[in-house]
Write an enzyme that holds these catalytic residues in place. Structure first.
Site, short mmCIF file in Angstrom:
data_model
loop_
_atom_site.label_atom_id
_atom_site.label_comp_id
_atom_site.label_asym_id
_atom_site.label_seq_id
_atom_site.Cartn_x
_atom_site.Cartn_y
_atom_site.Cartn_z
N SER A 285 0.87 -1.16 0.00
CA SER A 285 0.00 0.00 0.00
C SER A 285 0.92 1.23 0.00
O SER A 285 1.40 1.62 1.05
CB SER A 285 -0.84 -0.08 1.27
OG SER A 285 -1.65 1.04 1.36
N PRO A 286 1.19 1.75 -1.18
CA PRO A 286 2.16 2.85 -1.25
C PRO A 286 1.56 4.13 -0.69
O PRO A 286 0.35 4.22 -0.52
CB PRO A 286 2.40 3.00 -2.76
CG PRO A 286 1.19 2.44 -3.41
CD PRO A 286 0.63 1.40 -2.49
N ASP B 223 -2.73 -1.65 -3.09
CA ASP B 223 -3.92 -1.03 -2.47
C ASP B 223 -3.72 0.49 -2.56
O ASP B 223 -2.74 1.01 -2.03
CB ASP B 223 -4.00 -1.50 -1.02
CG ASP B 223 -4.76 -0.53 -0.13
OD1 ASP B 223 -5.84 -0.07 -0.54
OD2 ASP B 223 -4.27 -0.22 0.98
C1 LIG Z 1 0.43 3.68 3.39
S1 LIG Z 1 1.82 3.38 4.38
C2 LIG Z 1 1.83 1.63 4.50
C3 LIG Z 1 1.10 1.10 5.71
C4 LIG Z 1 1.14 -0.40 5.85
N1 LIG Z 1 0.43 -1.08 4.79
C5 LIG Z 1 0.54 -0.82 7.20
O1 LIG Z 1 -0.52 -1.51 7.23
O2 LIG Z 1 1.10 -0.46 8.23
C6 LIG Z 1 3.13 3.74 3.30
C7 LIG Z 1 4.50 3.66 3.93
O3 LIG Z 1 5.49 3.78 2.91
C8 LIG Z 1 6.65 4.33 3.50
N2 LIG Z 1 7.55 4.76 2.41
C9 LIG Z 1 7.39 5.78 1.53
N3 LIG Z 1 8.40 5.82 0.65
C10 LIG Z 1 9.22 4.77 0.95
C11 LIG Z 1 10.44 4.27 0.40
N4 LIG Z 1 11.02 4.83 -0.66
N5 LIG Z 1 11.02 3.19 0.99
C12 LIG Z 1 10.45 2.60 2.06
N6 LIG Z 1 9.29 3.03 2.62
C13 LIG Z 1 8.69 4.09 2.08
C14 LIG Z 1 6.10 5.44 4.39
O4 LIG Z 1 7.02 5.78 5.41
C15 LIG Z 1 4.81 4.79 4.92
O5 LIG Z 1 5.02 4.22 6.21
#
Ligand SMILES: C[S@@+](CC[C@H](N)C(=O)[O-])C[C@H]1O[C@@H](n2cnc3c(N)ncnc32)[C@H](O)[C@@H]1O
Length: 385
Positions: A44-45, A87
Protein backbone atom coordinates in the site's frame (compact mmCIF):
# COMPACT_ATOMS: atom_id res chain seq x y z
CA UNK A 1 9.06 12.61 -0.37
CA UNK A 2 8.94 14.16 3.07
CA UNK A 3 10.06 12.85 6.43
CA UNK A 4 12.72 10.46 5.28
CA UNK A 5 14.60 9.39 8.39
CA UNK A 6 17.16 7.57 6.36
CA UNK A 7 19.93 8.80 4.13
CA UNK A 8 22.29 5.80 4.31
CA UNK A 9 21.89 2.37 2.76
CA UNK A 10 19.16 0.16 4.22
CA UNK A 11 20.02 -2.04 7.17
CA UNK A 12 18.30 -5.05 8.60
CA UNK A 13 16.24 -3.75 11.50
CA UNK A 14 14.69 -7.00 12.75
CA UNK A 15 14.57 -10.70 11.86
CA UNK A 16 11.88 -13.24 12.60
CA UNK A 17 11.58 -16.96 11.87
CA UNK A 18 10.32 -16.32 8.33
CA UNK A 19 11.14 -12.73 7.52
CA UNK A 20 13.06 -9.58 8.00
CA UNK A 21 12.45 -5.87 8.18
CA UNK A 22 14.68 -3.29 6.50
CA UNK A 23 15.02 0.29 7.62
CA UNK A 24 15.77 2.33 4.54
CA UNK A 25 14.65 3.18 1.04
CA UNK A 26 13.00 0.16 -0.53
CA UNK A 27 14.37 1.16 -3.93
CA UNK A 28 17.83 0.36 -2.58
CA UNK A 29 16.59 -2.95 -1.19
CA UNK A 30 14.94 -3.78 -4.51
CA UNK A 31 18.08 -2.95 -6.46
CA UNK A 32 20.00 -5.61 -4.55
CA UNK A 33 17.22 -8.20 -4.90
CA UNK A 34 17.69 -10.99 -7.46
CA UNK A 35 15.72 -11.09 -10.72
CA UNK A 36 12.63 -13.36 -10.69
CA UNK A 37 12.84 -14.10 -6.99
CA UNK A 38 9.58 -12.77 -5.44
CA UNK A 39 6.17 -14.48 -5.59
CA UNK A 40 4.06 -11.57 -4.36
CA UNK A 41 4.57 -7.87 -3.83
CA UNK A 42 1.71 -6.90 -1.50
CA UNK A 43 1.73 -3.23 -0.69
CA UNK A 44 0.00 0.00 0.00
CA UNK A 45 2.16 2.85 -1.25
CA UNK A 46 1.83 6.41 -0.03
CA UNK A 47 -1.11 7.87 -1.91
CA UNK A 48 -0.99 10.95 -4.10
CA UNK A 49 -3.25 12.81 -1.72
CA UNK A 50 -4.07 16.46 -1.85
CA UNK A 51 -3.82 16.70 1.92
CA UNK A 52 -0.31 15.56 2.68
CA UNK A 53 0.02 12.76 5.20
CA UNK A 54 2.69 13.01 7.83
CA UNK A 55 4.88 10.44 6.10
CA UNK A 56 4.85 12.39 2.85
CA UNK A 57 2.93 11.95 -0.37
CA UNK A 58 3.86 13.08 -3.84
CA UNK A 59 1.29 15.44 -5.36
CA UNK A 60 -0.93 13.67 -7.87
CA UNK A 61 0.83 14.90 -11.07
CA UNK A 62 4.30 14.03 -9.74
CA UNK A 63 3.10 10.67 -8.47
CA UNK A 64 3.69 8.72 -11.66
CA UNK A 65 7.27 9.97 -11.98
CA UNK A 66 7.91 9.02 -8.38
CA UNK A 67 6.49 5.53 -8.96
CA UNK A 68 8.41 4.70 -12.16
CA UNK A 69 11.67 3.41 -10.64
CA UNK A 70 9.64 1.21 -8.28
CA UNK A 71 7.61 -0.16 -11.20
CA UNK A 72 10.78 -1.08 -13.06
CA UNK A 73 12.19 -2.92 -10.05
CA UNK A 74 8.88 -4.63 -9.22
CA UNK A 75 8.74 -6.08 -12.72
CA UNK A 76 12.35 -7.27 -12.57
CA UNK A 77 12.20 -8.98 -9.15
CA UNK A 78 8.84 -10.73 -9.62
CA UNK A 79 8.78 -14.35 -10.76
CA UNK A 80 6.92 -14.97 -14.01
CA UNK A 81 4.18 -16.64 -11.95
CA UNK A 82 4.19 -13.74 -9.49
CA UNK A 83 1.76 -10.93 -8.69
CA UNK A 84 1.90 -7.30 -7.67
CA UNK A 85 -1.03 -6.17 -5.52
CA UNK A 86 -1.38 -2.44 -4.90
CA UNK A 87 -3.92 -1.03 -2.47
CA UNK A 88 -4.40 2.60 -3.42
CA UNK A 89 -7.02 5.17 -2.46
CA UNK A 90 -8.38 7.95 -4.60
CA UNK A 91 -7.83 11.67 -4.14
CA UNK A 92 -9.78 14.87 -4.61
CA UNK A 93 -8.52 17.64 -6.87
CA UNK A 94 -7.53 20.71 -4.84
CA UNK A 95 -10.30 23.26 -4.42
CA UNK A 96 -12.99 21.51 -6.45
CA UNK A 97 -15.36 18.66 -5.72
CA UNK A 98 -13.84 16.49 -8.46
CA UNK A 99 -11.67 13.42 -8.32
CA UNK A 100 -8.09 12.97 -9.37
CA UNK A 101 -7.40 10.33 -12.00
CA UNK A 102 -3.93 9.62 -10.65
CA UNK A 103 -4.52 6.03 -9.53
CA UNK A 104 -6.12 5.12 -12.86
CA UNK A 105 -3.18 6.73 -14.63
CA UNK A 106 -0.88 4.66 -12.42
CA UNK A 107 -2.69 1.51 -13.49
CA UNK A 108 -2.45 2.42 -17.16
CA UNK A 109 1.22 3.32 -16.80
CA UNK A 110 2.01 0.01 -15.10
CA UNK A 111 0.32 -1.94 -17.88
CA UNK A 112 1.25 0.11 -20.92
CA UNK A 113 4.77 1.23 -20.02
CA UNK A 114 6.00 -1.54 -17.75
CA UNK A 115 4.28 -4.58 -19.26
CA UNK A 116 2.13 -5.62 -16.30
CA UNK A 117 -1.22 -7.32 -16.91
CA UNK A 118 -4.31 -6.37 -14.97
CA UNK A 119 -5.28 -9.78 -13.56
CA UNK A 120 -8.24 -8.25 -11.74
CA UNK A 121 -9.32 -4.99 -10.19
CA UNK A 122 -10.70 -5.18 -6.66
CA UNK A 123 -12.51 -2.66 -4.54
CA UNK A 124 -11.93 -2.62 -0.81
CA UNK A 125 -14.97 -1.12 0.86
CA UNK A 126 -14.24 0.23 4.32
CA UNK A 127 -17.70 0.89 5.81
CA UNK A 128 -16.18 2.77 8.73
CA UNK A 129 -14.54 5.47 6.59
CA UNK A 130 -15.22 9.00 7.74
CA UNK A 131 -17.20 11.27 5.41
CA UNK A 132 -14.47 13.45 3.90
CA UNK A 133 -13.68 15.96 2.55
CA UNK A 134 -16.14 17.57 4.93
CA UNK A 135 -16.56 20.61 2.71
CA UNK A 136 -18.10 18.60 -0.14
CA UNK A 137 -19.70 15.79 1.83
CA UNK A 138 -21.04 17.14 5.11
CA UNK A 139 -21.07 20.92 4.63
CA UNK A 140 -22.26 21.55 1.04
CA UNK A 141 -23.75 18.02 0.73
CA UNK A 142 -22.89 17.75 -2.95
CA UNK A 143 -20.81 14.55 -2.88
CA UNK A 144 -21.19 11.25 -1.08
CA UNK A 145 -18.80 9.47 1.22
CA UNK A 146 -15.80 7.95 -0.56
CA UNK A 147 -15.46 4.58 1.12
CA UNK A 148 -13.46 2.42 -1.29
CA UNK A 149 -9.85 1.90 -2.14
CA UNK A 150 -8.99 0.35 -5.46
CA UNK A 151 -6.78 -2.71 -5.22
CA UNK A 152 -4.99 -3.49 -8.48
CA UNK A 153 -3.94 -7.12 -8.89
CA UNK A 154 -1.26 -7.05 -11.55
CA UNK A 155 0.88 -9.82 -12.93
CA UNK A 156 3.94 -10.30 -15.06
CA UNK A 157 2.20 -12.73 -17.41
CA UNK A 158 -1.51 -13.29 -18.05
CA UNK A 159 -1.22 -16.49 -15.99
CA UNK A 160 -0.07 -15.69 -12.44
CA UNK A 161 -0.52 -18.58 -10.01
CA UNK A 162 -3.80 -18.18 -8.13
CA UNK A 163 -6.75 -20.13 -6.81
CA UNK A 164 -10.06 -18.71 -5.66
CA UNK A 165 -10.54 -21.92 -3.61
CA UNK A 166 -8.17 -20.31 -1.12
CA UNK A 167 -10.53 -17.41 -0.40
CA UNK A 168 -13.97 -18.97 -0.38
CA UNK A 169 -16.42 -17.50 2.06
CA UNK A 170 -19.43 -18.94 3.88
CA UNK A 171 -22.70 -18.95 2.00
CA UNK A 172 -24.98 -16.07 2.82
CA UNK A 173 -28.16 -16.89 4.76
CA UNK A 174 -30.25 -16.49 1.57
CA UNK A 175 -28.01 -18.88 -0.36
CA UNK A 176 -28.26 -21.39 2.50
CA UNK A 177 -32.02 -21.14 2.28
CA UNK A 178 -31.89 -21.62 -1.47
CA UNK A 179 -29.71 -24.71 -1.07
CA UNK A 180 -32.15 -26.08 1.49
CA UNK A 181 -35.32 -25.37 -0.47
CA UNK A 182 -33.84 -26.04 -3.91
CA UNK A 183 -33.69 -23.85 -7.00
CA UNK A 184 -35.85 -24.25 -10.09
CA UNK A 185 -33.62 -24.02 -13.17
CA UNK A 186 -34.80 -21.14 -15.37
CA UNK A 187 -33.70 -18.24 -17.52
CA UNK A 188 -33.10 -15.01 -15.63
CA UNK A 189 -34.45 -11.70 -16.97
CA UNK A 190 -30.82 -10.92 -17.87
CA UNK A 191 -30.88 -13.87 -20.29
CA UNK A 192 -28.52 -15.98 -18.18
CA UNK A 193 -29.53 -19.60 -18.04
CA UNK A 194 -29.25 -20.72 -14.44
CA UNK A 195 -29.02 -24.48 -14.48
CA UNK A 196 -29.83 -26.68 -11.48
CA UNK A 197 -26.06 -26.84 -10.85
CA UNK A 198 -26.62 -23.52 -9.14
CA UNK A 199 -28.22 -25.32 -6.25
CA UNK A 200 -25.33 -27.70 -5.70
CA UNK A 201 -23.75 -27.16 -2.29
CA UNK A 202 -20.03 -26.63 -2.91
CA UNK A 203 -19.42 -25.93 0.75
CA UNK A 204 -18.69 -22.24 0.33
CA UNK A 205 -19.14 -19.30 -2.02
CA UNK A 206 -16.75 -17.75 -4.51
CA UNK A 207 -16.24 -14.19 -3.29
CA UNK A 208 -16.80 -11.13 -5.45
CA UNK A 209 -14.11 -8.54 -6.18
CA UNK A 210 -15.70 -6.22 -3.63
CA UNK A 211 -13.93 -6.82 -0.35
CA UNK A 212 -15.75 -5.45 2.70
CA UNK A 213 -13.47 -4.90 5.68
CA UNK A 214 -13.99 -2.23 8.31
CA UNK A 215 -10.68 -0.67 9.31
CA UNK A 216 -11.50 -0.47 12.99
CA UNK A 217 -8.58 -2.00 14.84
CA UNK A 218 -8.68 -0.60 18.36
CA UNK A 219 -7.31 -3.13 20.80
CA UNK A 220 -4.70 -5.22 19.00
CA UNK A 221 -1.40 -6.45 20.43
CA UNK A 222 0.27 -3.95 18.07
CA UNK A 223 -1.68 -0.98 19.43
CA UNK A 224 -1.17 -2.08 23.01
CA UNK A 225 2.56 -2.42 22.39
CA UNK A 226 2.72 1.08 20.87
CA UNK A 227 0.78 2.51 23.79
CA UNK A 228 2.90 0.75 26.41
CA UNK A 229 6.11 1.98 24.76
CA UNK A 230 4.92 5.53 24.06
CA UNK A 231 5.13 5.02 20.27
CA UNK A 232 2.70 6.71 17.93
CA UNK A 233 0.87 4.01 15.94
CA UNK A 234 1.24 4.17 12.17
CA UNK A 235 -1.51 6.48 10.87
CA UNK A 236 -2.41 4.53 7.71
CA UNK A 237 -2.40 0.84 8.45
CA UNK A 238 -4.45 -1.59 6.42
CA UNK A 239 -6.46 -4.30 8.17
CA UNK A 240 -4.86 -7.76 8.37
CA UNK A 241 -7.67 -9.31 6.32
CA UNK A 242 -6.55 -7.42 3.22
CA UNK A 243 -3.01 -8.82 2.89
CA UNK A 244 -4.28 -12.17 4.17
CA UNK A 245 -6.77 -12.41 1.32
CA UNK A 246 -4.11 -11.87 -1.36
CA UNK A 247 -1.36 -13.87 0.34
CA UNK A 248 -3.73 -16.85 0.51
CA UNK A 249 -5.04 -16.32 -3.04
CA UNK A 250 -1.62 -15.97 -4.66
CA UNK A 251 1.07 -17.79 -2.70
CA UNK A 252 1.93 -21.15 -1.18
CA UNK A 253 3.59 -21.76 2.16
CA UNK A 254 7.31 -21.05 1.82
CA UNK A 255 6.79 -18.52 -1.01
CA UNK A 256 8.28 -15.04 -0.81
CA UNK A 257 6.23 -11.92 -0.06
CA UNK A 258 7.68 -8.41 -0.26
CA UNK A 259 6.19 -5.15 1.04
CA UNK A 260 8.30 -2.17 -0.07
CA UNK A 261 6.12 0.33 1.81
CA UNK A 262 5.83 -1.70 4.98
CA UNK A 263 4.68 0.93 7.51
CA UNK A 264 3.71 -1.01 10.63
CA UNK A 265 4.59 -4.32 8.89
CA UNK A 266 1.07 -5.66 8.79
CA UNK A 267 2.03 -7.61 5.64
CA UNK A 268 4.93 -9.14 7.54
CA UNK A 269 2.78 -10.12 10.50
CA UNK A 270 0.29 -11.92 8.27
CA UNK A 271 3.01 -13.58 6.17
CA UNK A 272 4.72 -14.80 9.35
CA UNK A 273 1.48 -16.34 10.61
CA UNK A 274 0.88 -18.01 7.22
CA UNK A 275 4.41 -19.42 6.97
CA UNK A 276 5.49 -17.36 3.98
CA UNK A 277 8.98 -15.90 3.75
CA UNK A 278 8.76 -12.13 3.77
CA UNK A 279 10.53 -8.77 3.65
CA UNK A 280 9.11 -5.43 4.76
CA UNK A 281 10.84 -2.12 4.40
CA UNK A 282 10.17 1.41 5.60
CA UNK A 283 11.97 4.73 5.66
CA UNK A 284 10.73 5.82 9.06
CA UNK A 285 12.38 4.26 12.08
CA UNK A 286 9.55 5.09 14.48
CA UNK A 287 7.12 3.03 12.39
CA UNK A 288 9.44 0.04 12.57
CA UNK A 289 10.02 0.45 16.29
CA UNK A 290 6.23 0.17 16.66
CA UNK A 291 6.13 -2.75 14.19
CA UNK A 292 8.26 -4.79 16.59
CA UNK A 293 5.10 -5.08 18.68
CA UNK A 294 3.80 -7.47 16.02
CA UNK A 295 6.65 -9.91 16.51
CA UNK A 296 7.62 -9.88 20.15
CA UNK A 297 6.33 -12.48 22.60
CA UNK A 298 3.15 -14.16 21.58
CA UNK A 299 1.79 -11.18 19.64
CA UNK A 300 -0.62 -12.35 16.96
CA UNK A 301 -3.11 -10.65 14.73
CA UNK A 302 -6.30 -10.46 16.73
CA UNK A 303 -9.07 -10.96 14.27
CA UNK A 304 -12.60 -9.92 15.20
CA UNK A 305 -14.63 -13.00 16.06
CA UNK A 306 -17.58 -13.32 13.69
CA UNK A 307 -20.89 -13.17 15.50
CA UNK A 308 -23.82 -14.94 13.88
CA UNK A 309 -24.61 -12.84 10.81
CA UNK A 310 -21.95 -10.19 11.27
CA UNK A 311 -19.58 -11.62 8.70
CA UNK A 312 -21.91 -10.39 5.96
CA UNK A 313 -22.19 -6.82 4.79
CA UNK A 314 -25.35 -6.22 2.89
CA UNK A 315 -25.20 -3.56 0.29
CA UNK A 316 -27.82 -0.85 0.55
CA UNK A 317 -30.03 -0.24 -2.44
CA UNK A 318 -29.69 3.33 -3.60
CA UNK A 319 -32.53 5.51 -2.38
CA UNK A 320 -33.56 3.07 0.30
CA UNK A 321 -33.75 5.79 2.89
CA UNK A 322 -35.33 8.31 0.56
CA UNK A 323 -38.06 10.08 2.49
CA UNK A 324 -40.31 11.05 -0.36
CA UNK A 325 -39.32 14.71 -0.23
CA UNK A 326 -36.96 16.08 -2.92
CA UNK A 327 -35.09 19.16 -1.89
CA UNK A 328 -34.51 21.39 -4.93
CA UNK A 329 -31.01 21.10 -6.40
CA UNK A 330 -28.85 24.21 -6.52
CA UNK A 331 -28.28 25.25 -10.14
CA UNK A 332 -24.71 26.34 -9.28
CA UNK A 333 -23.78 22.82 -8.16
CA UNK A 334 -22.98 24.03 -4.66
CA UNK A 335 -20.38 26.53 -5.83
CA UNK A 336 -21.56 29.17 -3.40
CA UNK A 337 -21.33 27.99 0.17
CA UNK A 338 -24.67 28.47 1.91
CA UNK A 339 -24.99 29.72 5.45
CA UNK A 340 -26.85 27.02 7.31
CA UNK A 341 -30.20 28.30 8.58
CA UNK A 342 -30.54 27.90 12.33
CA UNK A 343 -32.78 25.17 13.80
CA UNK A 344 -33.44 23.51 10.46
CA UNK A 345 -31.93 20.10 11.24
CA UNK A 346 -29.21 18.33 9.36
CA UNK A 347 -31.13 17.68 6.16
CA UNK A 348 -30.63 13.97 6.63
CA UNK A 349 -33.24 11.70 5.17
CA UNK A 350 -35.98 10.87 7.63
CA UNK A 351 -37.06 7.29 7.85
CA UNK A 352 -40.72 6.69 7.14
CA UNK A 353 -42.68 5.77 10.27
CA UNK A 354 -43.27 2.29 8.90
CA UNK A 355 -39.51 1.73 9.03
CA UNK A 356 -38.82 2.62 12.63
CA UNK A 357 -35.43 0.95 12.69
CA UNK A 358 -32.91 0.81 9.88
CA UNK A 359 -31.84 -2.49 11.36
CA UNK A 360 -35.02 -4.16 10.24
CA UNK A 361 -35.32 -2.88 6.67
CA UNK A 362 -35.15 -5.73 4.23
CA UNK A 363 -35.62 -5.52 0.50
CA UNK A 364 -37.13 -8.48 -1.18
CA UNK A 365 -36.52 -8.25 -4.88
CA UNK A 366 -36.54 -11.61 -6.56
CA UNK A 367 -34.52 -10.34 -9.53
CA UNK A 368 -31.81 -8.89 -7.40
CA UNK A 369 -28.96 -10.55 -5.61
CA UNK A 370 -28.61 -7.45 -3.47
CA UNK A 371 -30.25 -8.25 -0.20
CA UNK A 372 -30.85 -5.30 2.06
CA UNK A 373 -28.60 -2.78 3.72
CA UNK A 374 -25.64 -2.44 5.94
CA UNK A 375 -25.34 -2.33 9.65
CA UNK A 376 -22.00 -0.65 9.91
CA UNK A 377 -19.66 -1.07 12.81
CA UNK A 378 -18.48 2.23 14.17
CA UNK A 379 -14.75 2.71 14.48
CA UNK A 380 -13.46 3.49 17.93
CA UNK A 381 -10.05 4.22 16.48
CA UNK A 382 -10.22 5.13 12.83
CA UNK A 383 -7.07 4.53 10.87
CA UNK A 384 -6.68 7.11 8.12
CA UNK A 385 -6.54 4.42 5.49
C1 LIG B 1 0.43 3.68 3.39
S1 LIG B 1 1.82 3.38 4.38
C2 LIG B 1 1.83 1.63 4.50
C3 LIG B 1 1.10 1.10 5.71
C4 LIG B 1 1.14 -0.40 5.85
N1 LIG B 1 0.43 -1.08 4.79
C5 LIG B 1 0.54 -0.82 7.20
O1 LIG B 1 -0.52 -1.51 7.23
O2 LIG B 1 1.10 -0.46 8.23
C6 LIG B 1 3.13 3.74 3.30
C7 LIG B 1 4.50 3.66 3.93
O3 LIG B 1 5.49 3.78 2.91
C8 LIG B 1 6.65 4.33 3.50
N2 LIG B 1 7.55 4.76 2.41
C9 LIG B 1 7.39 5.78 1.53
N3 LIG B 1 8.40 5.82 0.65
C10 LIG B 1 9.22 4.77 0.95
C11 LIG B 1 10.44 4.27 0.40
N4 LIG B 1 11.02 4.83 -0.66
N5 LIG B 1 11.02 3.19 0.99
C12 LIG B 1 10.45 2.60 2.06
N6 LIG B 1 9.29 3.03 2.62
C13 LIG B 1 8.69 4.09 2.08
C14 LIG B 1 6.10 5.44 4.39
O4 LIG B 1 7.02 5.78 5.41
C15 LIG B 1 4.81 4.79 4.92
O5 LIG B 1 5.02 4.22 6.21
Amino acid sequence: MANQDVTSMPRIFHRTKHGHIYLGDSLDVLRTTEDNSIDLIMTSPPFGLVRKKEYGNAEAPAYLDWFKPFAEQFHRVLKTSGSLVIDIGGAWNPGTPTRSLYHYKLLIMLCEEFGFHLAQDFFWWNPSRLPTPAEWVTVRRIRVKDAINTVWWLSKTPWPKASNRRVLQPYSPSMMELLEKGYKAKKRPSGHDISDKFSVDNGAAIPPNLIAIPNTESNSAYLRYCQEHGIKAHPARYPSDLPEYFIRLLTNEGDTVFDPFGGSCMTGEVAERLNRRWTCCDLVEEYLVGALGRFVGSAQVERPKPESDSSYYRVPRPGLLWNGREEPLDEDGGRVRKVKPKNKGSGAAVLPKSNPSVRSISVDDKNSTIESFVLMPVASEESER
